[in-house]
Design an enzyme around this catalytic site. Sequence first.
Site, short mmCIF file in Angstrom:
data_model
loop_
_atom_site.label_atom_id
_atom_site.label_comp_id
_atom_site.label_asym_id
_atom_site.label_seq_id
_atom_site.Cartn_x
_atom_site.Cartn_y
_atom_site.Cartn_z
N GLN A 18 7.22 9.71 9.76
CA GLN A 18 6.50 9.18 8.61
C GLN A 18 5.18 8.55 9.02
O GLN A 18 5.12 7.69 9.89
CB GLN A 18 7.38 8.15 7.88
CG GLN A 18 6.85 7.76 6.52
CD GLN A 18 7.86 6.96 5.72
OE1 GLN A 18 9.05 7.27 5.70
NE2 GLN A 18 7.40 5.92 5.06
N LYS A 46 -3.45 2.28 -0.31
CA LYS A 46 -3.32 1.59 0.98
C LYS A 46 -2.67 2.52 1.99
O LYS A 46 -2.03 3.51 1.62
CB LYS A 46 -2.49 0.31 0.84
CG LYS A 46 -1.02 0.56 0.52
CD LYS A 46 -0.21 -0.72 0.56
CE LYS A 46 1.26 -0.46 0.28
NZ LYS A 46 1.94 0.38 1.30
N LYS A 75 6.00 -0.47 -1.79
CA LYS A 75 5.74 0.87 -1.26
C LYS A 75 5.83 0.87 0.27
O LYS A 75 5.65 -0.16 0.91
CB LYS A 75 4.35 1.35 -1.70
CG LYS A 75 4.22 1.53 -3.22
CD LYS A 75 5.03 2.73 -3.70
CE LYS A 75 4.98 2.87 -5.21
NZ LYS A 75 5.86 1.94 -5.92
N ASP A 76 6.10 2.05 0.82
CA ASP A 76 6.29 2.20 2.26
C ASP A 76 5.07 1.73 3.05
O ASP A 76 3.94 1.85 2.61
CB ASP A 76 6.56 3.67 2.60
CG ASP A 76 7.83 4.19 1.96
OD1 ASP A 76 8.82 4.34 2.68
OD2 ASP A 76 7.82 4.42 0.73
N LYS A 77 5.35 1.24 4.26
CA LYS A 77 4.26 0.83 5.16
C LYS A 77 3.63 2.04 5.84
O LYS A 77 2.41 2.22 5.78
CB LYS A 77 4.79 -0.14 6.22
CG LYS A 77 3.74 -0.53 7.25
CD LYS A 77 4.30 -1.46 8.31
CE LYS A 77 3.22 -1.82 9.33
NZ LYS A 77 3.74 -2.74 10.39
#
Length: 360
Positions: A18, A46, A75-77
């Site tokens: 990811q 972002k 939300k995912d990093k």
Amino acid sequence: MDRLFFLDHSPIDFYFKQSPETFVVEEVPLYPFSGAGEHLIVKVRKKNMTTWQMLQSISEQVGVKIRDIGYAGLKDKNALTYQYISLHKKYEEALKKFSHPLIKTIELTYHKNKIRRGHLKGNRFFIRLKKVKPVDAKKIDEVLKILEEEGMPNFFGYQRFGIDGDNWQLGKEIVEGKRKERNKTLKKLLINAYQSHLFNLWLSKRIELSKLLNCFTQNELSQTLDLPRSIIKELQCQKPFFKLFPGDIAMHYPNGKIFGVEDVKGESERFFAKAIAPTGLLPGVKTKRCDGLARDIEKDYDDERISEFGDRRYAWIFPQELHGIYKEKNAWYELSFFLPKGSYATVLLEEIAHRKIKGE
């Protein structure tokens, strides 16, 4: 824990790590913004940072308190993400001067209400898989067709359980009184992980039972399951893979009120038509439990000592807008899809791969 997969194909080989180049998430709002009102609505992009880190950066530069910034979800990093935030329009000029190398404001509008947690329909995803052989690309094509037609189990993804995957154990220890946690936010996070763990265990059990009902005869099942033949027949007659049990609690899909399943045959037809979906228990207070046969199964995955609020969660979801394209020159397989809020793209990936993908 090792969850049970819905599909039975052999594992599919691909590489997925990811990153902003391989994982893109775009939030879909619950409602259209009116274009008028005292709240400034900002679409924000972002990458390589958490939602909390993004909010902190905006707060520091714009001068707005974090608690006064509205947002629908985290939300995912390790991704490129698009989401909406809201703040009072008096901060508009300060926001226009905002600058950050990992954050960009994409568009501005207005609305009468602040964005609140959970105020989203879901998320659109773009994912790039690498090192995909032509034969495996064809397998992925076939799996996507099945998932679009039949749906998929709505497990919580590995992200829910922390870096080491043991947050649920810490939460269980808190519930049992074996561990103290003074930080209220962390305490809730750990107990939520325990609730999610129990849900995943229950969902695996129901998938196991559905597999048995799909694969064996009434005679064989009557010797294995402690159920009358009439009930076994009623369960086996259902079209969906995931079987509804008497006493289940379902919910209108993709949103709506929960209700008890009384007419199993009729409700299974509505489930097959994607008009409703069964729900599973997130144990806690002020939460409706199943009845009858469904409760006989559910009770083994309940914990009435949990003092946090519980909930019902869709056990089964239907991915939409599923598209896949194979780029043989690069050995990439690119897929895009929409999932309802609270559902995990990595769960869909693991269903495709038929194996765990964390840590690749």
